[in-house]
Design a protein around this motif. Sequence first.
Motif, PDB file in Angstrom:
ATOM      1  N   VAL A 145     125.160  58.550 -69.975  1.00 61.21           N
ATOM      2  CA  VAL A 145     124.159  57.562 -70.353  1.00 61.21           C
ATOM      3  C   VAL A 145     124.944  56.329 -70.793  1.00 61.21           C
ATOM      4  N   PRO A 146     125.015  55.303 -69.942  1.00 65.86           N
ATOM      5  CA  PRO A 146     125.905  54.180 -70.247  1.00 65.86           C
ATOM      6  C   PRO A 146     125.407  53.343 -71.413  1.00 65.86           C
ATOM      7  N   VAL A 147     126.347  52.757 -72.114  1.00 67.06           N
ATOM      8  CA  VAL A 147     126.040  51.798 -73.168  1.00 67.06           C
ATOM      9  C   VAL A 147     126.552  50.436 -72.717  1.00 67.06           C
ATOM     10  N   GLN A 148     126.076  49.379 -73.380  1.00 63.34           N
ATOM     11  CA  GLN A 148     126.519  48.035 -73.031  1.00 63.34           C
ATOM     12  C   GLN A 148     127.341  47.459 -74.161  1.00 63.34           C
ATOM     13  N   SER A 149     128.388  46.749 -73.789  1.00 65.27           N
ATOM     14  CA  SER A 149     129.346  46.236 -74.757  1.00 65.27           C
ATOM     15  C   SER A 149     129.875  44.894 -74.275  1.00 65.27           C
ATOM     16  N   ARG A 150     130.335  44.090 -75.210  1.00 63.49           N
ATOM     17  CA  ARG A 150     131.045  42.865 -74.851  1.00 63.49           C
ATOM     18  C   ARG A 150     132.541  42.994 -75.143  1.00 63.49           C
TER      19      ARG A 150
END
Length: 249
Positions: A145-150
Amino acid sequence: MSTAALPKTPPVDLQQTRALMQGLITLVEDNMSQIQAMRYDITLKPDNSPVTAADVLIEQLICDYLTARIPDITFAGEESFTSATDLTSDGYYAILDPIDGTENFCSGLKEWGVSFTLWHGRNHLGSLLYMPELREHLMTGDTLVPVQSRIRGFSSSMCDEILEGMTATQESRLMGCAVYNLYNVVRGAFARFTNPRGAYAWDLLPGLMLAREHHCDIEVEGQPYHGEFLEPGRKYRVDIRHRYDLHSG
């Protein structure tokens, strides 16, 4: 450790390969007390990098584990690899970094991991990134389940390109462990991971194959990477971007 459920013949499908890699995880778990006891038994290599008695132990345990199940396998471990190791046959071969992030490990940090990949000829069978003390792993066939990051991760081999990249990036991290870095860019906790000075195949190849499986954009030596085998004993520069557009949400 019970081996009754583990494959006794060379893996021919994903289920058998995953069972083999799960057994490898269990093998390390079962020996963690001894591994941790060797944490500060340190020798310096000619390049001044550390190697611990635990590196050697894990490599030997995994080599024995594999050869008991695939008797004709060619094994290339970081601590035992030599230029005489022949990886040109059509048979089975495995590449292993027993402790990636040894500097972290022997400094008492938990951000270190086991990096493993299994091939037949030039066909990839399966790869594993495993961080025992963080109790996390990713292997071929797993869903995420991918997460989003900078956050942009960088290798810890400092150079001008890393300094420039960190200056241009709002959030950056240097973790000192390729397994940790690759695991996190694959799952999206890093938006990008860059190693501009290069690392060896045992550091990179398992993570690159998992990054391909999860649709990351990958460059090796400045060129698009399509799953080619990387030769042990030489370094490769890599740049990996997690592609959030390929995931819902």
